[in-house]
Design a protein around this motif. Structure first.
Motif, PDB file in Angstrom:
ATOM      1  N   UNK C 114      -1.185  -5.154  -9.950  1.00 26.18           N
ATOM      2  CA  UNK C 114      -0.660  -5.823 -11.145  1.00 26.18           C
ATOM      3  C   UNK C 114      -0.176  -4.788 -12.152  1.00 26.18           C
ATOM      4  N   UNK C 117       3.001  -3.303 -11.113  1.00 24.68           N
ATOM      5  CA  UNK C 117       4.107  -4.247 -11.158  1.00 24.68           C
ATOM      6  C   UNK C 117       4.639  -4.404 -12.585  1.00 24.68           C
ATOM      7  N   UNK C 118       3.730  -4.402 -13.550  1.00 23.06           N
ATOM      8  CA  UNK C 118       4.142  -4.700 -14.921  1.00 23.06           C
ATOM      9  C   UNK C 118       4.643  -3.469 -15.660  1.00 23.06           C
ATOM     10  N   UNK C 121       8.797   0.370 -17.605  1.00 27.30           N
ATOM     11  CA  UNK C 121       9.629   1.265 -18.408  1.00 27.30           C
ATOM     12  C   UNK C 121       9.496   2.736 -18.045  1.00 27.30           C
ATOM     13  N   UNK C 127      18.963   1.220 -16.616  1.00 29.22           N
ATOM     14  CA  UNK C 127      18.657  -0.153 -17.008  1.00 29.22           C
ATOM     15  C   UNK C 127      19.808  -1.059 -16.614  1.00 29.22           C
ATOM     16  N   UNK C 142      23.563  -1.270 -18.309  1.00 27.61           N
ATOM     17  CA  UNK C 142      23.325  -1.115 -19.738  1.00 27.61           C
ATOM     18  C   UNK C 142      23.433   0.327 -20.204  1.00 27.61           C
ATOM     19  N   UNK C 189      15.095  -0.187 -14.282  1.00 23.24           N
ATOM     20  CA  UNK C 189      14.456  -1.195 -15.131  1.00 23.24           C
ATOM     21  C   UNK C 189      15.389  -2.391 -15.236  1.00 23.24           C
ATOM     22  N   UNK C 191      16.382  -6.036 -16.844  1.00 17.35           N
ATOM     23  CA  UNK C 191      16.205  -7.043 -17.893  1.00 17.35           C
ATOM     24  C   UNK C 191      16.688  -8.372 -17.336  1.00 17.35           C
ATOM     25  N   UNK C 208       9.678  -7.956  -5.962  1.00 18.97           N
ATOM     26  CA  UNK C 208       9.613  -8.263  -7.390  1.00 18.97           C
ATOM     27  C   UNK C 208      10.353  -9.562  -7.626  1.00 18.97           C
ATOM     28  N   UNK C 210      11.139 -12.332 -11.023  1.00 19.48           N
ATOM     29  CA  UNK C 210      10.907 -12.673 -12.416  1.00 19.48           C
ATOM     30  C   UNK C 210      11.702 -13.914 -12.755  1.00 19.48           C
ATOM     31  N   UNK C 217      14.064 -12.330 -23.011  1.00 28.63           N
ATOM     32  CA  UNK C 217      14.315 -11.233 -22.087  1.00 28.63           C
ATOM     33  C   UNK C 217      13.022 -10.917 -21.355  1.00 28.63           C
ATOM     34  N   UNK C 218      13.021 -11.094 -20.024  1.00 34.74           N
ATOM     35  CA  UNK C 218      11.858 -10.727 -19.216  1.00 34.74           C
ATOM     36  C   UNK C 218      12.213  -9.452 -18.479  1.00 34.74           C
ATOM     37  N   UNK C 219      11.204  -8.654 -18.127  1.00 32.66           N
ATOM     38  CA  UNK C 219      11.484  -7.376 -17.478  1.00 32.66           C
ATOM     39  C   UNK C 219      10.771  -7.242 -16.146  1.00 32.66           C
TER      40      UNK C 219
END
Ligand code: HEA
Ligand code: HEA
Ligand code: CUA
Ligand SMILES: [Cu+2]
Lengths: 301, 530, 388
Positions: C114, C117-118, C121, C127, C142, C189, C191, C208, C210, C217-219
């Protein structure tokens, strides 16, 4: 347990009221859907009129059935069908019902806390490099950062929240005293003092109505002067839904109180046998407590 | 036995007959029968819907229906199966058996009881009406959001969503009324001397269920109400522009939704041990332990909801909390499993149909539960989530754990309710066909999920073809086998070998002390438990 | 007992019937990122554990079902609850084991994955922003020298294939026009956001996934280890096109990635240049046809007949035949252009998805084909102006 084993449990007649009541509810629901169907596609506009009628019919049926059903219960009660045993059923039932009501309000309080503590701050807390809401602060009260909503632009106007120390404070006072007066009436009922009982109930009803009047004026101000509406973002939605549902419950409570008042005048209740009275009293106290929650979390903090 | 008559009825003189009897009845057995019949019919309807889905998924490409209709069938299938098939079945048994099991004259609030049932047909109408309306060009069919109503899709959707919202409202009222009735009955109508800790397991299961219903159904009602105002009155509960959050709906929905899964199974966990003890001919093991486990499950169930949307994005501590709390539920369930098996252990078992279903049920529900346990792992859930792995998991719990449990109960109590024995031969056949075709339907779906097939898609990439084909064929077998069930019940109700009062050698509990079928007024004399 | 044998047999039967087929898979597809690898390990481990538990619990039951039958003349014993300290101790042992399983053997690896995974950054070298909308993915780079690259990726499977009128291709439903291109070995990364409803960006081999939430905005992050083409799908129900918004990712070695960036940049230059030049009606209609069939035909159908009531026809529609600009030269509310730019209800907003040329082209096409013949032309420059 063994206490009741030597009297009889009353199992009532078959009754048609429940079925008709459900039919009424069905008609009301379907009618409502038809009458708002226009929101989703213009070419359903023709459903609006029939929808309205179905709502009227449904509502009529519901009123009639509740009226008759309660009527039957009252006659059953005054003709002495109910003993301590049935009485206990009603008490437990009423308590459980009030618990479910609490859970219902919990959902809306939950929404309020979620928005205040989680969603609104989150919207202001994205990585500043990439956030779409450059100058959104995320402080409460908030009506959101604005943006596109399924093809329609939403721009939050300037938000001025409802102050706590005007009408709301008065309302708090009204409800708290009404809680006191109904208890006072209850004492009277127990020591079998008809006069005090009726005065107490009448006062409670009066206070209830006063509360509703204040609430109405508050809403009127909100819409006409403050530009605070259901549509004003997180704050508007939670404010009106919470106070609205509470107001609705107060209305029901007041109606029940009036019925009880009349029954008191008719002398339906005896010091040892008066569930009807207590049930409504409990309900009223519950409405009272919810208001306190509202006052603290919606108006004050 | 005490000798005082406790039920004083008025029906004797003017007992309505025909349709009026059923419309107006306040008798717990009549109402129970109506619940069970309704449940069976809706099970068939919901099943037919999903057979449509399975047929569409038989091979890649769009054969039978367009995607919208596909999505509509899924959601309505789920809502019907859960709210109109499984829950009413449990409530039906509650109405029939709880008064018999605790020696009560009837349910405590008979008229309310009747209303509780008669709210169901209207909600069933609300759920299915949009299909019919669409045929006449009114609106675009039922809700197409799946049974979970996730906004913004459900805010965007057509009138089908509104119908579903109100259907849920009616179902909610019905369940709450039913729960009130059962709680009151259990607290106030028990035979003298039957303390809470002497109540039958089934009664306990329902008590916890009723508590959960009262605590969570209103939250669902609140959530869909917010949905309604978002759709029609311009509120912004579920959209960021107004400071709301679509994920908030998921929190509210699953705060109801997870307890719901135990609401569905607690009654089953209640009567399965009773079946086991009957056919093992020895009293159930660890009564107290099971009751405490029920309490533990009830308590845990309301604090684990977010495991249904791990991938929606949550802070790490939240993820960890919901993962570990969810895993914790396996502990009380382990206790239950232990007790069930210990009850069989060293008994003198015989395998009539109810016992077959009970044993098969333990195994299949075990699979469902254990796979649930791995779903709870956040990292792996990123893969499982919304894949067919989940679909397989919850059919092992819902169909095997729920419906097959109900079937066990049906075969167990049918002779008591009708006064006739059903055909053992057909019953056994029904079990084998169901068990086998069920596994053939859903085991492939585990592998489909792992291979990466998302749920709720009307058409799929070629590598998923084989498994889907197997699953579909098996699903139709499964469906058709249910016709045996229907046939067996109907014939048994019509007549057949007379059933004794005890029905099963070694059956335990008050219901077996009454004649089969029991008299219209169950206990005119309340037994005294010593 | 037979219960188990039968189920066992049927299971075995199924395995055989499957293994007859060429391509099937019994487990996660081969992982391509550290996260997917980790997930696979966790998954395998847990499956082992629950497998063992299941077999253990089962074995006991099987034995009992065998041994303790009435037909075998087994006499029921009456068991007593554990009373002495020793007995209670022995009943607590299994409980302790379960605790161990849940929170140590399963709990600790779960914890680590976990956290991994989180952590989106740190050590991320680039990005990208992924935007879901009904029913296509939009990718935007980005930062770095790819900054500003932004394109939409649509399903290319033909509706003939879907309706079994044409032979289904190898990558049926898993093929798109513009692939997302990522450098191998870089931690990217991601977004995640959406323009309308919930979507979920999922490539099984990346491990992954999301949810794309409109307005939020989820990452997440991906780090592709091996070059190759990776395919995935949207896995959050998002309406009728939910099954039709696949994901295709090309993982290229750094060098190739750089050249791709360069070429892509040029293309986009051209496109925006195209916005300023005058276009002829024919060119617009020609380009418009492509844009229409890629984006609009899902709902309004290739013929423009639509799928009433949900999706209105364009042929002869008031909007598609009505005026676009008012006297003041501004475009009218509820005009053709307004609809396409901003959308309404189920009709998505195309502002962010299509560039000026595409919008101008598709509108001109809709007004002069599909059985409409308004005759007017909408220039990209006018669209550009209208965006202001
Ligand atoms: C009756 C229905 C039912 C039941 C009982 C359960 C039981 C459980 N479920 Fe399930 N679940 C559903 C119905 C049910 N579920 C449905 C309908 C969905 C999908 C909803 C949707 O999205 O549409 C779902 C989805 C679902 C998810 C979300 C998956 C996703 O969408 O990503 C998760 C995640 O944690 C989960 C977990 C669990 C767990 C931990 C249990 C536990 O209660 C299981 C406990 C049981 C055991 C553990 C097995 C028995 C124990 C032993 C044999 C003893 C030894 C074992 C150990 C100690 C390890 N379930
Ligand atoms: C109690 C709950 C329950 C039950 C019993 C079932 C039963 C079945 N379910 Fe269902 N299902 C759900 C709850 C349930 N399901 C839920 C919650 C979902 C998620 C929905 C969502 O994604 O939102 C779901 C989704 C779901 C899917 C996934 C759809 C998708 O995501 O694309 C599938 C696919 O195979 C499926 C299959 C089946 C099958 C084959 C049965 C079979 O067991 C059915 C067997 C029964 C019959 C087939 C009826 C027998 C009748 C006849 C054969 C004809 C006779 C008819 C008359 C006399 C009128 N279900
Ligand atoms: Cu996008 Cu499903
Ligand atoms: Cu759950």
């Amino acid at each position: 347990m063994a206490t009741h084993s030597n009297d009889q449990y009353y199992v009532p007649h078959g009754s048609i009221y429940p079925v008709v009541l459900s039919a009424g509810i069905l008609s009301l629901a379907a009618g409502f859907i038809f009458s708002v169907a226009i929101d989703k596609s213009k070419d359903l506009a023709y459903l609006q009129a029939p929808g309205k009628w179905m709502m009227y019919i449904g509502f009529g049926l519901i009123l009639a059935m509740v009226f008759k059903w309660m009527g039957t219960i009252i006659t059953e009660s005054v003709t002495g069908k109910y003993t301590k045993w049935e009485d206990k059923s009603f008490r437990v039932g009423m308590i459980v019902f009030i618990c479910s009501e609490v859970a219902f309000f919990a959902a809306f309080f939950g929404a309020l806390f979620y928005m205040r503590i989680i969603s609104v701050p989150d919207l202001a807390a994205f990585d500043p490099l990439f956030t779409p809401y450059k100058d959104f602060l995320g402080t409460w009260p908030s009506s959101g950062p604005g943006g596109m909503v399924l093809g329609t632009e939403y721009k939050p106007g300037h938000l001025n929240p409802m102050g706590a120390w005007g009408l709301p404070a008065i309302n708090t006072a009204l409800l708290l005293t009404s809680g006191a007066t109904i208890t006072w009436a209850h004492w009277a009922l127990i020591k079998n003092d008809r006069k005090q009982l009726i005065i107490g109930m009448a006062l409670t009803v009066a206070l209830g109505i006063a509360f509703l009047v204040c609430q109405a004026t508050e809403y009127h101000e909100a819409y006409t002067e403050m530009g605070l509406t259901l549509g004003s973002g997180a704050y508007g939605a939670t404010f009106f839904m919470l106070t609205g549902f509470h107001g609705f419950h107060v209305t029901l409570g007041t109606i029940m109180l009036i019925v009880i008042l009349l029954r008191c005048m008719k002398g339906h209740f005896t010091p040892e046998h008066h569930f009807g009275f207590e049930g409504v009293a409990w309900y009223w106290h519950f409405v009272d407590v919810v208001w306190l929650g509202l006052f603290i979390f919606v108006y004050w903090l | 036995m005490s000798t005082t008559t406790v039920a004083h009825h008025e029906e004797h003189h003017d007992q309505p007959t025909g349709i009026m009897r059923w419309l107006t009845t306040t008798n717990h057995k009549d109402i129970g029968t109506m619940y069970l019949t309704f449940s069976l019919i809706m099970f068939l309807v919901g099943g037919c819907m999903i057979l449509g889905i399975r047929a569409e998924l038989f091979k890649p490409g769009l054969q039978l229906m367009n995607p919208e209709f596909f999505n509509q069938l899924i959601g309505v299938h789920a809502l019907i199966m859960i709210f109109a098939a499984l829950m009413p079945a449990a409530t039906g048994f509650a109405n029939w058996m709880i008064p018999l099991q605790i020696g009560a004259p009837d349910m405590a609030l008979p008229r309310l009881n009747n209303w509780g049932f008669w709210l169901l047909p209207p909600s069933a109408i609300l759920l299915t009406l949009p299909f019919t309306l669409a045929l006449f060009g009114i609106g675009d069919g039922a809700l197409a959001t799946g049974w979970t109503f996730y906004p913004p899709l459900s805010v965007q959707g057509g009138i089908g969503v509104d119908f579903a919202i109100f259907a849920v409202h009616l179902l909610g009222i019905s369940s709450v009324m039913g729960s009130i009735n059962i709680i009151v009955t259990l607290f106030n109508m028990r035979a003298p001397g039957m303390t809470l800790m002497k109540m039958p397991m089934f009664a306990w299961g329902w008590l916890i269920t009723a508590f959960l219903l009262v605590a969570t159904i209103p939250v669902l009602a609140g959530a869909v109400t917010m949905l309604l105002t978002d759709r029609h009155f311009g509120t912004h509960f579920f959209d960021a522009a107004g400071g709301g959050d679509p994920i908030m709906f998921q929190h509210l929905f699953w705060f109801f939704g997870h307890p719901e899964v135990y609401i569905l199974l607690l009654p089953v966990w209640g009567f399965i041990p009773q079946i086991l003890e009957t056919f093992s001919r020895k009293p159930m093991y660890g009564y107290k332990a099971q009751v405490y486990s029920f309490w533990a499950i009830g308590a845990l169930s309301v604090v684990v909801w977010a495991h249904h949307f791990f991938t929606a994005g949550m802070p790490v501590p939240a993820l960890l909390y919901f993962m570990y709390s969810t895993m914790a539920i396996s502990l009380p369930l382990a206790v239950l499993f232990f007790c069930w098996i210990k009850t069989m252990w060293n008994g003198a078992m015989s395998f009539e149909t109810p016992m077959l279903f009970a044993v098969g049920w333990i195994i299949l529900f075990g699979i469902g539960g254990l796979t649930g346990l791995v779903l709870a792992d956040v990292a792996a859930d990123a893969q499982y989530h919304n894949s067919y792995f989940v679909v397989a998991h919850f059919h092992y719990t819902l169909f095997a754990g729920g419906i097959m449990g109900i079937m066990a109960g049906t075969y167990y109590w049918l002779p008591k309710m009708t006064g006739h024995m059903y055909s053992e031969k057909l019953g056994k056949l029904h079990f084998w066909l169901t068990a086998i075709s069920f596994n053939l339907t859903f085991i492939p779906q585990f592998f489909l999920g792992l291979a990466g097939m998302p749920r709720r898609i009307p058409d799929y990439a070629l590598q998923f073809a084989e498994f889907n084909m197997i699953s579909t064929i098996a699903a139709f077998t499964l469906g058709l086998s249910q016709l045996l069930f229907v046939y067996n019940i109907v014939t048994c109700a019509r007549g057949g070998k007379k059933a004794t009062d005890e029905v099963w050698e070694g059956a335990k509990g008050l219901e077996w002390t009454l004649p089969s079928p029991p008299p219209y007024h169950s206990f005119t004399e309340q037994p005294i438990i010593k | 007992m037979q219960v188990l044998r039968k189920i066992g047999l049927s299971f075995a039967a199924m395995l055989i019937s499957i293994s007859a087929y060429a391509d099937y898979s019994w487990n996660f597809p081969e992982p391509a990122t550290p996260m997917a690898l980790d997930t696979l390990h966790v998954h395998n481990k847990f499956m082992m554990i629950i497998g063992v538990i299941f077999v253990a619990v089962l074995a006991v039951m099987i034995y009992s079902i065998f041994a303790h039958r009435k037909s075998k003349g087994n006499k029921p014993v009456t068991d007593k609850a554990p009373s002495t300290a020793v007995e209670i101790f022995w009943t607590l042992i299994p409980f302790a084991i379960l605790l161990l399983i849940d929170f140590v053997i399963m709990g600790i690896p779960a914890y680590h994955s976990v956290v991994m995974m989180e952590d989106t950054r740190d050590k991320a070298t680039m990005v990208i922003k992924i935007t879901g909308s009904q029913w296509r993915w939009q990718y935007e780079y980005m930062d770095g020298d790819a900054k500003g690259i932004k394109f939409v990726s649509n399903l290319t499977t033909t509706s003939d294939q879907m309706h079994n009128l044409a032979e289904k291709g190898e990558h049926y439903l898993l093929e798109v026009d513009n692939h997302l291109v990522l450098p191998v070995g870089e931690k990217v990364r991601v977004l995640m956001t959406s323009t309308d409803v919930l979507h979920n960006w999922w490539v099984p081999q990346f491990g992954s996934s999301r949810v794309a939430v409109p307005g939020f905005i989820r990452e997440t992050w991906v780090q592709v280890e091996r070059p190759g083409v990776y395919r995935g799908q949207c896995k959050e129900l998002c309406g009728k096109g939910h099954g039709y918004m696949p994901i295709v990712v090309d993982a290229l070695p750094m060098a190739e990635y750089k050249t791709w960036v360069a070429t892509k940049k040029e293309e986009l230059e051209k496109a925006s240049a195209g916005a300023d030049k005058e276009w002829t009606k024919e060119d617009l209609i020609a380009t418009g046809k492509g844009v229409y069939e890629k984006n609009c035909a899902v709902c309004h159908q290739v013929t423009g007949a639509g799928l009433p009531p949900a999706f209105p026809p364009l042929t002869g529609s008031k909007i598609a035949n009505g005026p676009i600009f008012g006297a003041d030269g501004k475009y009218l509310k509820d005009s053709h252009l307004d609809r396409v730019l901003n959308g309404i209800r189920v009709m998505p907003s195309w502002k962010a998805v299509l560039n000026d040329t595409e919008i101008a082209a598709v509108i001109t096409y809709e007004r002069n084909a599909l059985g409409n013949s308004v005759g007017d032309v909408l220039q990209p420059s006018q669209v550009k102006a209208a965006r202001q």
